[in-house]
Motif scaffolding. Structure first.
Motif, PDB file in Angstrom:
ATOM      1  N   GLN A   1       0.833  -1.206   0.000  1.00 25.43           N
ATOM      2  CA  GLN A   1       0.000   0.000   0.000  1.00 25.43           C
ATOM      3  C   GLN A   1       0.865   1.252   0.000  1.00 25.43           C
ATOM      4  OE1 GLN A   1      -2.340  -1.099   3.538  1.00 25.43           O
ATOM      5  NE2 GLN A   1      -4.000   0.010   2.549  1.00 25.43           N
ATOM      6  N   LEU A   2       1.840   1.262   0.922  1.00 31.44           N
ATOM      7  CA  LEU A   2       2.700   2.445   1.036  1.00 31.44           C
ATOM      8  C   LEU A   2       3.453   2.687  -0.264  1.00 31.44           C
ATOM      9  CD1 LEU A   2       4.163   1.931   4.629  1.00 31.44           C
ATOM     10  CD2 LEU A   2       2.424   3.573   3.922  1.00 31.44           C
ATOM     11  N   ALA A   3       3.909   1.598  -0.892  1.00 25.60           N
ATOM     12  CA  ALA A   3       4.670   1.756  -2.135  1.00 25.60           C
ATOM     13  C   ALA A   3       3.794   2.362  -3.221  1.00 25.60           C
ATOM     14  CB  ALA A   3       5.224   0.404  -2.576  1.00 25.60           C
TER      15      ALA A   3
ATOM     16  N   LEU B   1       7.623  13.213  13.391  1.00 22.72           N
ATOM     17  CA  LEU B   1       6.707  12.680  14.395  1.00 22.72           C
ATOM     18  C   LEU B   1       6.220  13.766  15.345  1.00 22.72           C
ATOM     19  CD1 LEU B   1       8.263   9.210  15.223  1.00 22.72           C
ATOM     20  CD2 LEU B   1       6.464   9.825  13.626  1.00 22.72           C
ATOM     21  N   GLU B   2       7.053  14.777  15.593  1.00 29.13           N
ATOM     22  CA  GLU B   2       6.631  15.797  16.544  1.00 29.13           C
ATOM     23  C   GLU B   2       5.808  16.906  15.881  1.00 29.13           C
ATOM     24  OE1 GLU B   2       7.039  15.194  19.664  1.00 29.13           O
ATOM     25  OE2 GLU B   2       8.355  13.477  19.377  1.00 29.13           O
TER      26      GLU B   2
ATOM     27  N   SER C   1      -1.886   7.563  11.821  1.00 32.58           N
ATOM     28  CA  SER C   1      -2.184   6.838  10.590  1.00 32.58           C
ATOM     29  C   SER C   1      -0.916   6.265   9.977  1.00 32.58           C
ATOM     30  CB  SER C   1      -2.867   7.787   9.598  1.00 32.58           C
ATOM     31  OG  SER C   1      -2.681   7.320   8.282  1.00 32.58           O
ATOM     32  N   GLN C   2      -1.044   5.078   9.393  1.00 33.89           N
ATOM     33  CA  GLN C   2       0.141   4.491   8.752  1.00 33.89           C
ATOM     34  C   GLN C   2       0.492   5.238   7.474  1.00 33.89           C
ATOM     35  OE1 GLN C   2      -2.898   3.083   9.025  1.00 33.89           O
ATOM     36  NE2 GLN C   2      -3.105   1.298   7.708  1.00 33.89           N
ATOM     37  N   TYR C   3      -0.470   6.010   6.933  1.00 35.33           N
ATOM     38  CA  TYR C   3      -0.210   6.694   5.662  1.00 35.33           C
ATOM     39  C   TYR C   3       0.727   7.885   5.829  1.00 35.33           C
ATOM     40  CZ  TYR C   3      -3.874   3.553   4.355  1.00 35.33           C
ATOM     41  OH  TYR C   3      -4.586   2.412   4.169  1.00 35.33           O
ATOM     42  N   LEU C   4       0.977   8.291   7.090  1.00 36.29           N
ATOM     43  CA  LEU C   4       2.001   9.298   7.337  1.00 36.29           C
ATOM     44  C   LEU C   4       3.325   8.847   6.705  1.00 36.29           C
ATOM     45  CD1 LEU C   4       3.130  11.837   8.762  1.00 36.29           C
ATOM     46  CD2 LEU C   4       3.532  10.437  10.767  1.00 36.29           C
ATOM     47  N   LEU C   5       3.571   7.525   6.775  1.00 37.49           N
ATOM     48  CA  LEU C   5       4.817   7.001   6.208  1.00 37.49           C
ATOM     49  C   LEU C   5       4.901   7.281   4.715  1.00 37.49           C
ATOM     50  CD1 LEU C   5       5.201   3.542   8.004  1.00 37.49           C
ATOM     51  CD2 LEU C   5       6.497   5.627   8.404  1.00 37.49           C
ATOM     52  N   ALA C   6       3.769   7.083   3.994  1.00 36.46           N
ATOM     53  CA  ALA C   6       3.785   7.315   2.539  1.00 36.46           C
ATOM     54  C   ALA C   6       4.082   8.780   2.246  1.00 36.46           C
ATOM     55  CB  ALA C   6       2.458   6.894   1.926  1.00 36.46           C
TER      56      ALA C   6
ATOM     57  N   VAL D   1      10.607   3.630  14.243  1.00 37.73           N
ATOM     58  CA  VAL D   1      10.362   4.534  15.365  1.00 37.73           C
ATOM     59  C   VAL D   1       8.895   4.951  15.417  1.00 37.73           C
ATOM     60  CG1 VAL D   1      12.723   5.376  15.498  1.00 37.73           C
ATOM     61  CG2 VAL D   1      11.075   6.611  14.096  1.00 37.73           C
ATOM     62  N   ASP D   2       8.169   4.813  14.293  1.00 35.14           N
ATOM     63  CA  ASP D   2       6.742   5.121  14.306  1.00 35.14           C
ATOM     64  C   ASP D   2       5.919   3.860  14.608  1.00 35.14           C
ATOM     65  OD1 ASP D   2       4.643   6.855  14.185  1.00 35.14           O
ATOM     66  OD2 ASP D   2       4.413   6.760  12.014  1.00 35.14           O
ATOM     67  N   ASN D   3       6.609   2.745  14.880  1.00 38.55           N
ATOM     68  CA  ASN D   3       5.948   1.499  15.280  1.00 38.55           C
ATOM     69  C   ASN D   3       4.966   0.924  14.279  1.00 38.55           C
ATOM     70  OD1 ASN D   3       7.292   1.265  17.787  1.00 38.55           O
ATOM     71  ND2 ASN D   3       5.966   2.875  18.598  1.00 38.55           N
ATOM     72  N   TRP D   4       5.328   0.919  13.002  1.00 38.67           N
ATOM     73  CA  TRP D   4       4.502   0.233  11.999  1.00 38.67           C
ATOM     74  C   TRP D   4       5.282  -0.939  11.450  1.00 38.67           C
ATOM     75  CZ3 TRP D   4      -0.403   1.194  11.899  1.00 38.67           C
ATOM     76  CH2 TRP D   4      -0.872   2.466  12.261  1.00 38.67           C
ATOM     77  N   GLN D   5       4.619  -2.119  11.353  1.00 39.18           N
ATOM     78  CA  GLN D   5       5.345  -3.289  10.862  1.00 39.18           C
ATOM     79  C   GLN D   5       5.316  -3.382   9.345  1.00 39.18           C
ATOM     80  OE1 GLN D   5       5.247  -7.201  12.343  1.00 39.18           O
ATOM     81  NE2 GLN D   5       5.882  -6.617  14.394  1.00 39.18           N
TER      82      GLN D   5
END
Lengths: 316, 284
Positions: free
Chosen positions: B90-92, B141-142, B151-156, B230-234
Motif C-alpha cells: 500500500q505504502l509503495a 513525528l513531533e 495513521s500508517q499513511y504518514l509514512l507514505a 520509530v513510528d511502530n509500523w510493521q
C-alpha cells in the motif's frame, strides 16, 4: 518565494504578454511572475510542509525549554555536562568514532581496490565491478545485519565455525559482532563499495601524459606516485572520506538491527527516545540530538563539496 | 587508464626510447603489481561473497544437512508476514502515485519554462539525502498533527520526500536526453493541451526514466526501516527485525530475498539507463 524574485523567469515567458492588458506595468509584471511560478507551487508547498516544517521544528525546539522559552540547556544536556547526562556525550563520542573508523579504513581500502580495478585492461570487468559496487553500496539496514549474524554470530555463524575449526574463533580473541568493532566491520560492507564508486572517476582522470612526462624525466613508479599521483588524488580521497563519514554517522537501521539497540550511538539514542523508552521530559533532548546530527552532517557535506571543487582543478 | 597506456608501451618495445633504458625497470614492478592486484581482488571478492553465502546457507540448510527449499513455502504463513507485505505494498503504491504526480509535471515545467529554478530543485532534492533519517523522523513525528500521527499513511507522505532525490535525478537525466522544446512546440502547435502534451508526448518518451524512478521508489519503500520502526509500523523490514516467528531462519531468508531483490532492481535500472543513453545517442 524564489520564483517571484526571479527576473529571468518573467522575460522567458512569451505567452503571458496578454495579461498586461489594462493593468499598470508593474502589476502586469507581478501577475506574469506569479503565473510563471504557479506550476511549481504544489511541489514547493509539499516540500515546505513535509520537509521544511519538520526540520524547522527540530531547530526551534532544540533551543526551547519545556515552558516555551529560549534555552541552551538542551544543548548542554546532550554535551553531557552532568553525570546523569553523560550517556549522550558517550553516544556522540561513539558515533563520531564509528564514523571516523568506517570512513578512514574503507576509504583507504576502497582507494586501493578502485586502483586495482582501474588498472584492469578488460572493459567488461570494469563495467561489472562498477555495477556491483553500485548494488553493494545500497546493502545497508536490517537485511545486512541478518546476513552478518548468519556469518559471524558466536558459535553458529558460518565463518565463526570455519575459523574455530582452525583454532582462531574470533569470539575468543576479543571480537564481538554486537559491539563497536562488530558494527564497524558490518558497516564496511556498504562503505567500501561506496568508496570504490565515488573514487573510481578520479583514477580515470589521472592523465597518462603526466605519467609519461614523469617517466621521461626518469622518475620511478614510486616517485611518480609520491610527487604526482597522490598529491593530485588527495583532495578527491579526503572528500570521499567525508562522504563516508556522513554515511557512517547517520546510519541507524544496521546498528539497531544488529545490536538490538544496545550500542550507545546517537541515532540509537534518538530512536529509543522516540519510541518512549525514556524518562518523561526528555523529549526536548531528541530535538537537540537531531539538531546536532544535522549540523555535523552539513559540515561534512560542505567539506566534501569544497574538496570536490578543489579536485576538479586537476581531475575532470 | 594510465597503466593501460603503459601496458601497450611494453607490449611494443620499439616504442620505448632506448637511451632511457626504461624497458627493464618498468617491466618488473608492472608484473609484481599484477600479483598484488589479483590478491586484492580475491580478498575483496571473498569479503563480499562469503557473508552472502552464509546467509543463504543459514536460511536454507536442513538440520540434518543438505539444502531444502521448504522454508520458502513457510514464509507466506509466518505470523504477521502477510499484513506487513500488504502494508508495504500500500505504502509503495501511494508513494509512487504521489511522487510522480508531484514531480513529473514540475520537472517538465521547470525544464521548459523555469530553467533557473533547476538550481533550487537540485538543492531541495539533495536535502533528504543529507538529513539523517533518524533526525528527520524526530521532526516528522513531533510536527505531524495527531490524526496523521496515528495513521500508517504518514509514512507514505514522508517517503515521497525520501524518494524525491532519485525521482528528480532520473527525470532530469531523461529530459536532458530529449529535445523537449521541439516536442512540446510541435504538440502545442497541433492544438494539444498541456496535459495532453505531457501525457501523450512526453511521458511515452520518458518511459525509461519513469521506469527507473518508480523502481527506485519501490525499492526505497520496501527497504525503509528507520522511520517505520520509530513510528511502530510493521512494514517488511520492521517485520524482519521484530517478527516473533518460531523459526528465526525465516526472517533471515526474507532478508536474503530482499537483498537479492535490491540487487536485481538496481541492475535493471543500470541496464535501463544504458539503453536510454544509447537511444539518445542514436537520435542525436
Amino acid at each position: 518565494m524564489t520564483v517571484q524574485s526571479d527576473p529571468h523567469s518573467a522575460t522567458s515567458l512569451d505567452v503571458a504578454s496578454r495579461d498586461t492588458k489594462g493593468t499598470s506595468r508593474t502589476t502586469g509584471a507581478l501577475v506574469r511572475k506569479i503565473r510563471t511560478g504557479a506550476p511549481v507551487v504544489p511541489f514547493l508547498v509539499y516540500v515546505i510542509l513535509v520537509l521544511g516544517v519538520p526540520t524547522g521544528t527540530i531547530v526551534a525546539f532544540a533551543f526551547r525549554s519545556n515552558t516555551g522559552r529560549f534555552t541552551w540547556s538542551n544543548i548542554h544536556t546532550i554535551l553531557g555536562t552532568t553525570a546523569q547526562t553523560l550517556e549522550f556525550r558517550t553516544g556522540f563520542e561513539n558515533s563520531l568514532k564509528l564514523a571516523v573508523v568506517t570512513a578512514v579504513i574503507p576509504g583507504v581500502l576502497g582507494t586501493i581496490i578502485a586502483y586495482a580495478i582501474s588498472t584492469s585492461e578488460h572493459p567488461a570487468f570494469k563495467r561489472i565491478t562498477a555495477a556491483t559496487s553500485g548494488v553493494l553500496a545500497q546493502f545497508g539496514g536490517v537485511n545486512l545485519a541478518f546476513m552478518f549474524i548468519a556469518t559471524l554470530a558466536a558459535t553458529n555463524g558460518l565463518v565463526t565455525k570455519w575459523l574455530a575449526a582452525i583454532g582462531l574463533d574470533p569470539w575468543n580473541h576479543g571480537f564481538d559482532l554486537y559491539k563497536f568493532w562488530g558494527v564497524a566491520f558490518v558497516y564496511m560492507y556498504f562503505q567500501i563499495p561506496l568508496m570504490v564508486l565515488i573514487i573510481t572517476p578520479a583514477f580515470a582522470g589521472l592523465r597518462p601524459a603526466w605519467r609519461e612526462a614523469a617517466e621521461g624525466l626518469g622518475a620511478s613508479r614510486w616517485r611518480f606516485w609520491r610527487h604526482v599521483g597522490i598529491p593530485v588524488l588527495t583532495p578527491a580521497i579526503l572528500g570521499s572520506m567525508f562522504l563516508l563519514f556522513g554515511s557512517g554517522f547517520s546510519a541507524y537501521a544496521t546498528a539497531e538491527a544488529l545490536t538490538g539497540g544496545t550500542i550507545s550511538i546517537t541515532p540509537i539514542q534518538i530512536g529509543s527516545i522516540l519510541q518512549g523508552n525514556v524518562i518523561a521530559g526528555e523529549q526536548n533532548i531528541a530535538y537537540a540530538l537531531a539538531f546536532a546530527m544535522i549540523v555535523i552532517l552539513l559540515v561534512s557535506v560542505v567539506i566534501y563539496v569544497l574538496l570536490r571543487r578543489r579536485t576538479s582543478r586537476w581531475l575532470l | 587508464m594510465a597503466s593501460l597506456e603503459l601496458g601497450a608501451e611494453i607490449a611494443d618495445p620499439s616504442q620505448i626510447d632506448a637511451p632511457y633504458g626504461a624497458e627493464a625497470p618498468l617491466n618488473k614492478p608492472q608484473r609484481r603489481f599484477r600479483w598484488g592486484r589479483g590478491a586484492i581482488l580475491i580478498v575483496t571478492a571473498a569479503y563480499f561473497v562469503v557473508p552472502f553465502y552464509a546467509g543463504m546457507e543459514y536460511s536454507l540448510q536442513r538440520p540434518t544437512g543438505g539444502f531444502s527449499l521448504t522454508p520458502l513455502s513457510q514464509i507466506a504463513s509466518a505470523p504477521g508476514f502477510a499484513s506487513a507485505l500488504w502494508l508495504s505494498t500500500q505504502l509503495a503504491v501511494i508513494t509512487m502515485v504521489v511522487v510522480m504526480a508531484l514531480m513529473v509535471p514540475t520537472v517538465i515545467y521547470v525544464h521548459l519554462r523555469l530553467p533557473r529554478f533547476r538550481r533550487v530543485m537540485e538543492v531541495i532534492t539533495i536535502l533528504p539525502i543529507i538529513i539523517p533519517p533518524i533526525a528527520y523522523s524526530v521532526g516528522v513525528l513531533e510536527s505531524a498533527p495527531q490524526w496523521l500521527r496515528n495513521s500508517q499513511y504518514l509514512l507514505a507522505i514522508v517517503y515521497v520526500i525520501l524518494a524525491m532525490p532519485y525521482v528528480y535525478r532520473s527525470l532530469d537525466a531523461g529530459l536532458g536526453a530529449l529535445d523537449v522544446k521541439t516536442l512540446v512546440e510541435a504538440s502545442r502547435s497541433l492544438g494539444s493541451s498541456w496535459l495532453m502534451t505531457i501525457w501523450r508526448v512526453l511521458v511515452p518518451n520518458l518511459r525509461a526514466a519513469l521506469m527507473s524512478a518508480s523502481v527506485l521508489t519501490l525499492a526505497l519503500v520496501f527497504g525503509e526501516f528507520t522511520i517505520a520502526n520509530v513510528d511502530n509500523w510493521q512494514t517488511i523490514p520492521v517485520w524482519i527485525y521484530l517478527a516473533p516467528t518460531d523459526n528465526p531462519r525465516i526472517n533471515t531468508l526474507v532478508a536474503m530475498i530482499a537483498l537479492l531483490a535490491t540487487a536485481v532492481v538496481l541492475i535493471l535500472i543500470v541496464s535501463l539507463d544504458r539503453s536510454q543513453s544509447r537511444n539518445s545517442r542514436r537520435s542525436a
